[in-house]
Design an enzyme around this catalytic site. Structure first.
Site, short mmCIF file in Angstrom:
data_model
loop_
_atom_site.label_atom_id
_atom_site.label_comp_id
_atom_site.label_asym_id
_atom_site.label_seq_id
_atom_site.Cartn_x
_atom_site.Cartn_y
_atom_site.Cartn_z
N GLU A 137 -2.53 12.28 8.05
CA GLU A 137 -3.24 12.93 6.96
C GLU A 137 -2.46 14.16 6.48
OE1 GLU A 137 -5.55 11.39 5.62
OE2 GLU A 137 -7.31 10.99 6.87
N ASP A 193 -1.40 2.00 13.56
CA ASP A 193 -2.51 2.86 14.00
C ASP A 193 -3.72 2.07 14.51
OD1 ASP A 193 -3.12 1.83 11.50
OD2 ASP A 193 -2.98 3.74 10.47
N HIS A 202 -1.55 9.79 2.57
CA HIS A 202 -1.27 9.53 3.99
C HIS A 202 -0.53 8.22 4.18
CE1 HIS A 202 -5.46 7.49 4.42
NE2 HIS A 202 -4.60 6.55 4.74
N ASN A 226 -4.77 10.07 -0.69
CA ASN A 226 -4.36 11.46 -0.48
C ASN A 226 -2.92 11.57 0.02
OD1 ASN A 226 -4.54 10.57 2.14
ND2 ASN A 226 -6.10 12.03 2.80
C1 GLP Z 1 -5.77 3.18 6.02
C2 GLP Z 1 -4.57 2.82 6.89
C3 GLP Z 1 -3.27 2.97 6.12
C4 GLP Z 1 -3.39 2.34 4.75
C5 GLP Z 1 -4.45 3.05 3.95
C6 GLP Z 1 -4.63 2.49 2.54
O1 GLP Z 1 -6.19 4.48 6.12
N1 GLP Z 1 -4.51 3.58 8.08
O2 GLP Z 1 -2.22 2.37 6.88
O3 GLP Z 1 -2.16 2.42 4.07
O4 GLP Z 1 -5.68 2.92 4.64
O5 GLP Z 1 -5.48 1.39 2.59
P1 GLP Z 1 -5.81 0.42 1.38
O6 GLP Z 1 -4.65 -0.51 1.30
O7 GLP Z 1 -7.07 -0.26 1.82
O8 GLP Z 1 -5.97 1.25 0.18
#
Ligand code: GLP
Length: 260
Positions: free
Chosen positions: A143, A67, A138, A136
C-alpha cells in the site's frame, strides 16, 4: 519501462498471455510470480484454454504468488489459495508442491513472510513476475507508504483496498485487515515484471506509476527502477498518460517493431 497499449481489455489480456507463453516456451521450468484480482481472471482462463489445446505447458513451472490475507486458511473461499486453485492450479492439475503462496493462517506471519522470501531465493528467483495494480497504486498488497526497499512482510490494508476487494466477499464477511505481501524489493528482483491494467478505474494509478515521481505514495512507481518492466494496458487504463502518443509510436498496437 516498455509500455504496450492495446485497443481493448481482451487484446491486452491476449498480449499478456503471449508474453507468459513466450517465457514458458523459452524456459519450461521458469519460476513465475503470480497475481490475483479481477484483472487476472481472464489471463488464467486463457492460459487454461491454451494449455488444454496443447499450445503451452505449465506443468514444469514453479510459481510464487504475490500475497495472501492474514487469518484466512487455504480452504477459505476468498483466500488467494482458493482463487489460484479454482482458476489455474486445479483446472490444469498442477502438482501442488510446485505452487507456493504465503500461508495466511501461519501462527507467526512475520516468520512466514521471511520464509517465503527465502523460498523464492532458493528456487533461483522469479523469471517473470505478473502484476496488477490497485486504484491507489499498490502492487501486491504494498500500500502507499510501503518502503521501496521492502522485503516480503505483513502490511495493513487501506480502507480503499478493503472496500475495493469487498466485492469478492459475502455480505456477512469482512475483508481481512492484514496481508502478507511480497515486498517491493522482492518484486524488483524478478528478472521480468509484467503489469497488466485495464479499465478507467486504473488510469490515474497507471499515469502515476509510469510518469509520476518515484515515490512511496504510488508503490507501483518503483517499477521505474526495474531493469525490465513491461506495462500492458488497454486504451482506458492508458487514458491519463501524457506521453501516450510516444508509447504508441514505439509499439504500435502494443507490438514489437524491428529496429532499422
Ligand atoms: C488486490 C491484489 C493485487 C491486485 C489488485 C487489483 O488488492 N492484492 O495484486 O493487483 O487487487 O485487483 P483488480 O484486478 O481486481 O482490480
Amino acid at each position: 519501462m516498455k509500455i504496450l497499449i492495446l485497443p481493448d481489455p481482451a487484446a491486452a489480456v491476449a498480449r499478456c498471455v503471449e508474453i507468459i507463453a513466450q517465457t514458458l516456451n523459452e524456459k519450461p521450468q521458469a519460476v513465475l510470480g503470480l497475481a490475483t484480482g479481477g484483472t487476472m481472471e481472464p489471463v488464467y482462463a486463457r492460459l487454461v484454454e491454451r494449455a488444454r489445446a496443447g499450445e503451452i505447458a505449465l506443468d514444469r513451472m514453479t510459481s510464487f504468488n504475490l500475497d495472501e490475507y492474514v487469518g484466512l486458511p487455504p480452504e477459505h473461499s476468498q483466500s488467494y489459495h482458493s482463487y489460484m486453485r479454482d482458476r489455474l492450479f486445479g483446472p490444469l492439475g498442477l502438482d501442488p508442491s510446485r505452487t507456493h503462496l504465503p500461508r495466511g493462517d501461519a501462527p507467526d506471519p512475520a516468520a512466514e513472510a521471511a520464509r517465503f522470501d527465502a523460498a523464492i531465493a532458493q528456487a533461483g528467483g522469479i523469471d517473470l513476475q505478473l502484476l496488477g495494480i490497485g486504484g491507489n497504486g499498490h502492487i501486491g498488497f504494498n500500500e502507499p507508504s510501503s518502503s521501496l526497499a521492502s522485503p516480503t512482510r505483513v502490511k495493513t490494508l487501506t480502507l480503499a483496498t478493503r472496500e475495493a476487494n469487498a466485492r469478492f466477499f459475502g455480505p456477512e464477511e469482512t475483508v481481512p485487515r492484514f496481508a502478507i505481501t511480497m515486498g517491493i524489493a522482492t518484486i524488483l528482483r524478478s528478472r521480468h515484471a509484467v503489469l497488466l491494467a485495464t479499465g478507467t478505474k486504473k488510469a490515474t494509478a497507471v499515469a502515476a506509476m509510469a510518469e509520476g515521481p518515484l515515490s512511496a505514495r504510488c508503490p507501483a512507481s518503483a517499477l521505474q527502477l526495474h531493469p525490465r518492466a513491461t506495462i500492458v494496458l488497454d486504451a482506458d487504463a492508458a487514458a491519463d498518460l501524457e506521453l501516450r502518443q510516444y508509447y504508441e509510436t514505439v509499439h504500435p498496437q502494443g507490438q514489437e517493431v524491428a529496429l532499422g
